[in-house]
Design an enzyme around this catalytic site. Structure first.
Site, PDB file in Angstrom:
ATOM      1  CG  ASN A 220     -68.823  82.204 -80.750  1.00 54.42           C
ATOM      2  OD1 ASN A 220     -69.879  82.774 -80.516  1.00 54.42           O
ATOM      3  ND2 ASN A 220     -68.432  81.139 -80.095  1.00 54.42           N
ATOM      4  CG  ASP A 221     -64.576  81.868 -85.493  1.00 58.73           C
ATOM      5  OD1 ASP A 221     -63.827  82.812 -85.157  1.00 58.73           O
ATOM      6  OD2 ASP A 221     -64.432  80.716 -85.083  1.00 58.73           O
TER       7      ASP A 221
ATOM      8  NE  ARG B 164     -64.018  83.904 -80.992  1.00 59.20           N
ATOM      9  CZ  ARG B 164     -64.365  82.641 -81.220  1.00 59.20           C
ATOM     10  NH1 ARG B 164     -64.318  82.135 -82.429  1.00 59.20           N
ATOM     11  NH2 ARG B 164     -64.790  81.868 -80.262  1.00 59.20           N
TER      12      ARG B 164
ATOM     13  CG  HIS C 266     -61.554  79.861 -78.103  1.00 56.78           C
ATOM     14  ND1 HIS C 266     -61.287  80.636 -79.197  1.00 56.78           N
ATOM     15  CD2 HIS C 266     -62.525  78.994 -78.470  1.00 56.78           C
ATOM     16  CE1 HIS C 266     -62.032  80.222 -80.199  1.00 56.78           C
ATOM     17  NE2 HIS C 266     -62.793  79.227 -79.783  1.00 56.78           N
TER      18      HIS C 266
ATOM     19  NE  ARG D 196     -65.771  76.339 -78.576  1.00 52.20           N
ATOM     20  CZ  ARG D 196     -66.928  76.831 -78.116  1.00 52.20           C
ATOM     21  NH1 ARG D 196     -67.488  76.307 -77.049  1.00 52.20           N
ATOM     22  NH2 ARG D 196     -67.505  77.837 -78.726  1.00 52.20           N
TER      23      ARG D 196
ATOM     24  CB  CYS E 163     -72.814  75.270 -81.929  1.00 51.85           C
ATOM     25  SG  CYS E 163     -71.579  75.423 -83.228  1.00 51.85           S
TER      26      CYS E 163
ATOM     27  NE  ARG F 240     -64.723  73.193 -82.960  1.00 55.10           N
ATOM     28  CZ  ARG F 240     -64.754  74.429 -82.475  1.00 55.10           C
ATOM     29  NH1 ARG F 240     -65.547  75.327 -83.027  1.00 55.10           N
ATOM     30  NH2 ARG F 240     -64.019  74.755 -81.446  1.00 55.10           N
TER      31      ARG F 240
ATOM     32  CD  GLU G   3     -66.184  78.132 -87.429  1.00 51.16           C
ATOM     33  OE1 GLU G   3     -66.349  78.691 -86.335  1.00 51.16           O
ATOM     34  OE2 GLU G   3     -65.491  77.097 -87.562  1.00 51.16           O
TER      35      GLU G   3
HETATM   36  C1  PEP Z   1     -68.103  79.704 -83.309  1.00 46.13           C
HETATM   37  O1  PEP Z   1     -67.183  80.184 -83.971  1.00 46.13           O
HETATM   38  O2  PEP Z   1     -69.241  80.236 -83.204  1.00 46.13           O
HETATM   39  C2  PEP Z   1     -67.890  78.459 -82.548  1.00 46.13           C
HETATM   40  C3  PEP Z   1     -68.892  77.861 -81.922  1.00 46.13           C
HETATM   41  O3  PEP Z   1     -66.632  77.950 -82.500  1.00 46.13           O
HETATM   42  P1  PEP Z   1     -65.445  78.556 -81.599  1.00 46.13           P
HETATM   43  O4  PEP Z   1     -66.073  79.525 -80.631  1.00 46.13           O
HETATM   44  O5  PEP Z   1     -64.788  77.425 -80.904  1.00 46.13           O
HETATM   45  O6  PEP Z   1     -64.556  79.223 -82.602  1.00 46.13           O
HETATM   46 MG    MG Z   2     -65.452  79.067 -84.504  1.00 47.86          MG
END
Ligand code: PEP
Ligand code: MG
Length: 593
Positions: free
Chosen positions: A464-465, A475, A199, A306, A512, A342, A441
């Site tokens: 991402n998750d 990550r 993040h 976010r 996303c 979200r 995710e």
């Molecule tokens: C993700 O996990 O892909 C996502 C968009 O949410 P974040 O990166 O805020 O966990």
């Molecule tokens: Mg996420």
């Protein structure tokens, strides 16, 4: 490479997480844990010197805080109050007396005595029932840390101390610290640790601050005022570059700017393939201040807001009114056709002041996102009321993060119904038909996507998750960054499965995660038949241009071909080669080498 003056040029390679080139002076920030020495002192005179040293460190810390406070005085908000509270702790007679007595009675050095004072405070605060009061131990810890740095001669500089243009060099930066760079003279940052989808990296992109992470030991190689070049596009940092290198990078900067200006020209055009398939292209944003940039870069809507960053760097959670006013700014913007909020995803690698979360062994898999919301429905309901009220002013969606199975979304729906009833009873308007979606995710959610699709209006895949959990890669850990591969066949199969399940149930499936904004993946995602892509605003113009020049027929052919491979490197090589031949100019900009 030639040396500049007496200083040696060093080239460091890390992970470029926020594009762009910056050239400026280094400003190191060091907040790694301090090793506290234990020294027994028997000589009385030496003990008194130790007491005097402690008092000097208190005075220097107070002066430092007063200076910060004077700078902040004109500002609104919580900042000056926190500094004031820290000064009060420093002046607290109990705190001072206890440490001095420990130095004298136990015959030990000031640092160790201070640490003993802190552990006594920890005991007292730890016994408190009230979570807010319990959490105030963080302030005492901050103060003790500052005094320790003065005792050890380690300095205590922080982002708030930066007055001139600078490049921050740190072992690590939290997302909350990165947010503080907003509106400051920060040209770029470079850190020892970190990953592309942390993040901290996401915030850097949203603030358009070039950043390189995972440099392993840049903090040991850079001194204050060293000249640095940070190339966030290719992940390179050059320490004390010679004139020729500076010129080369200035050229590179200009070159990027020209290409970007060229892409921007077509950014407002719709993202429709040559054979007529339209893709909803949205922006991922963290702050309302990013909206002009999202529109400028060609976003049709906000695909992921976010909202957790609204909770960062403040003492109290936002009120219903604050949520409402905040979201209303987004939905009322005439250039934003839709906005998906979200619900807050606190926990994981993000900021949280709740000690129950901070102490978790593995926060990424802990009480995060919807799990936290269901545990603390009162906090959740305040935000839901704010979003629902904003829905009266424009096209609004609610999106729930980290859903892992059906029970959670059913429980969320009950809470949303309760909140709607409350608003109806208060005769407060909201959009009765507001869309509810989930982020897919967590691998378990992907595998039961068919059941989940019957309960919601849309899916958005959070790669991402999804990648983190399906490939078991932290990550934010630079050591396993090489395993973080969006084109892993398992990830592609999960995406295809989710899209098919969503479409069978008649709902739209967007993406996303950062993968959505990677131009290298655009053809692949078109071929996987995603309905929408939401990404960091900077990525939009190039992705849209690729979509406009592609056909669904060729994209599907590409997908069919790569789905036949078992190995990630085969898939990556094939796509890289394909994209280089198909879009040679764009690949040069996106650094597809
Ligand atoms: C993700 O996990 O892909 C996502 C968009 O949410 P974040 O990166 O805020 O966990
Ligand atoms: Mg996420």
């Amino acid at each position: 490479m030639a040396a500049q003056g007496l200083k040696k040029t060093i080239v460091l390679k890390g992970i470029g997480v926020s594009p762009g080139v910056a050239c400026g002076k280094a400003f190191p920030i060091d907040h790694r844990p301090i090793t506290i020495p234990y020294i027994e002192i028997s000589d009385r005179d030496f003990l008194e010197k130790e007491v005097a040293r402690f008092i000097r460190a208190l005075d220097s810390s107070t002066a430092e805080l007063e200076a910060i406070k004077n700078k902040l005085d004109a500002e609104e908000g919580i900042g000056p109050l926190i500094i004031e509270a820290h000064v009060m702790i420093l002046r607290d007679t109990g705190f001072i007396r206890s440490t001095i007595e420990t130095i004298r009675k136990r015959g030990i050095n000031a640092e160790w005595a201070l640490e003993l004072t802190l552990s006594r405070y920890r005991d007292v605060f730890g016994r408190m029932e009230d979570v807010y009061l319990k959490d105030r131990i963080r302030d005492v810890e901050d103060v003790v840390h500052r005094v320790l740095r003065h005792l050890l001669g380690a300095g205590g500089e922080a982002i708030s101390d930066i007055k001139e243009e600078a490049i921050i060099v740190a072992h690590d930066l939290s997302p909350a610290e990165t947010v503080q760079m907003k509106g400051k003279n920060i040209l770029a940052f470079a850190t020892d640790v970190g990953g592309k989808t942390s993040h901290t990296a996401i915030v850097a992109r949203s603030l358009s601050i070039p950043a390189v992470v995972g440099l392993e030991n840049i903090t040991k190689k850079v001194r204050k005022e060293d000249k640095l070049i940070v190339d966030g596009t290719s992940g390179v940092v050059i320490v004390n570059p010679d004139q020729e290198t500076v010129r080369r990078y200035e050229d590179k900067k200009r070159h990027y700017r020209i290409l970007e200006e060229d892409f921007i020209k077509g950014a407002g055009l719709p993202a429709v393939t040559k054979d007529g398939r339209g893709i909803g292209v949205g922006a991922n944003i963290e702050f309302v201040e990013e909206i002009p940039s999202a529109i400028y870069h060609g976003a049709n809507g906000v695909g992921l807001f976010r909202t957790e960053f609204f909770y960062v760097n403040r003492e109290q959670s936002p009120t219903e009114e604050e949520h409402y006013e905040h979201y209303r700014i987004v939905v009322e913007n005439k250039d934003i056709k839709w906005a998906t909020f979200r619900t807050f995803d606190l926990g994981g690698d993000k900021f949280i002041s709740d000690p129950r979360l901070a102490e978790e062994m593995n926060p990424a898999m802990g009480l995060r996102a919807v799990r936290y919301c269901l545990r603390e429905p009162d906090i959740f309901e305040v935000q839901l009321r704010g979003i629902l009220r904003a829905s009266a002013h424009g096209n609004t969606g609610i999106m729930i993060p980290m859903i892992s199975g059906l029970e959670e979304i059913l429980e969320v729906k009950k809470i949303i119904e309760k909140v709607k009833d409350n608003l109806r009873a208060r005769r407060i308007p909201f959009n009765e038909g507001i869309k509810l979606g989930i982020m897919v995710e967590v691998p378990s959610a992907a595998m039961v996507a068919d059941a989940l699709a019957r309960e919601v209006d849309f899916f958005s895949i959070g790669t991402n998750d999804l990648i983190q959990y399906s490939l078991a890669i932290d990550r934010v850990n630079e050591h396993v960054g090489y395993l973080y591969r969006p084109c892993h066949p398992a990830v592609l199969r999960l995406i295809r499965y989710v899209v098919e399940a969503g479409h069978r149930a008649g709902i739209k499936v967007a993406m996303c995660g950062e993968m959505a904004g990677d131009p290298f993946c655009t053809m692949l995602l078109l071929g996987l038949e995603l309905d929408g892509l939401s990404m960091t605003p900077l990525a939009i113009p190039l992705v849209k241009r690729i979509i406009r020049e592609a056909t669904m027929e060729e994209a599907k052919k590409l997908v069919n071909h790569v789905m036949g491979f078992d190995r990630t490197d085969q898939i990556e090589e094939y796509i890289k080669d394909y994209m280089r031949r198909r879009f040679p100019d764009y690949c040069a900009v996106a650094d597809v080498e």
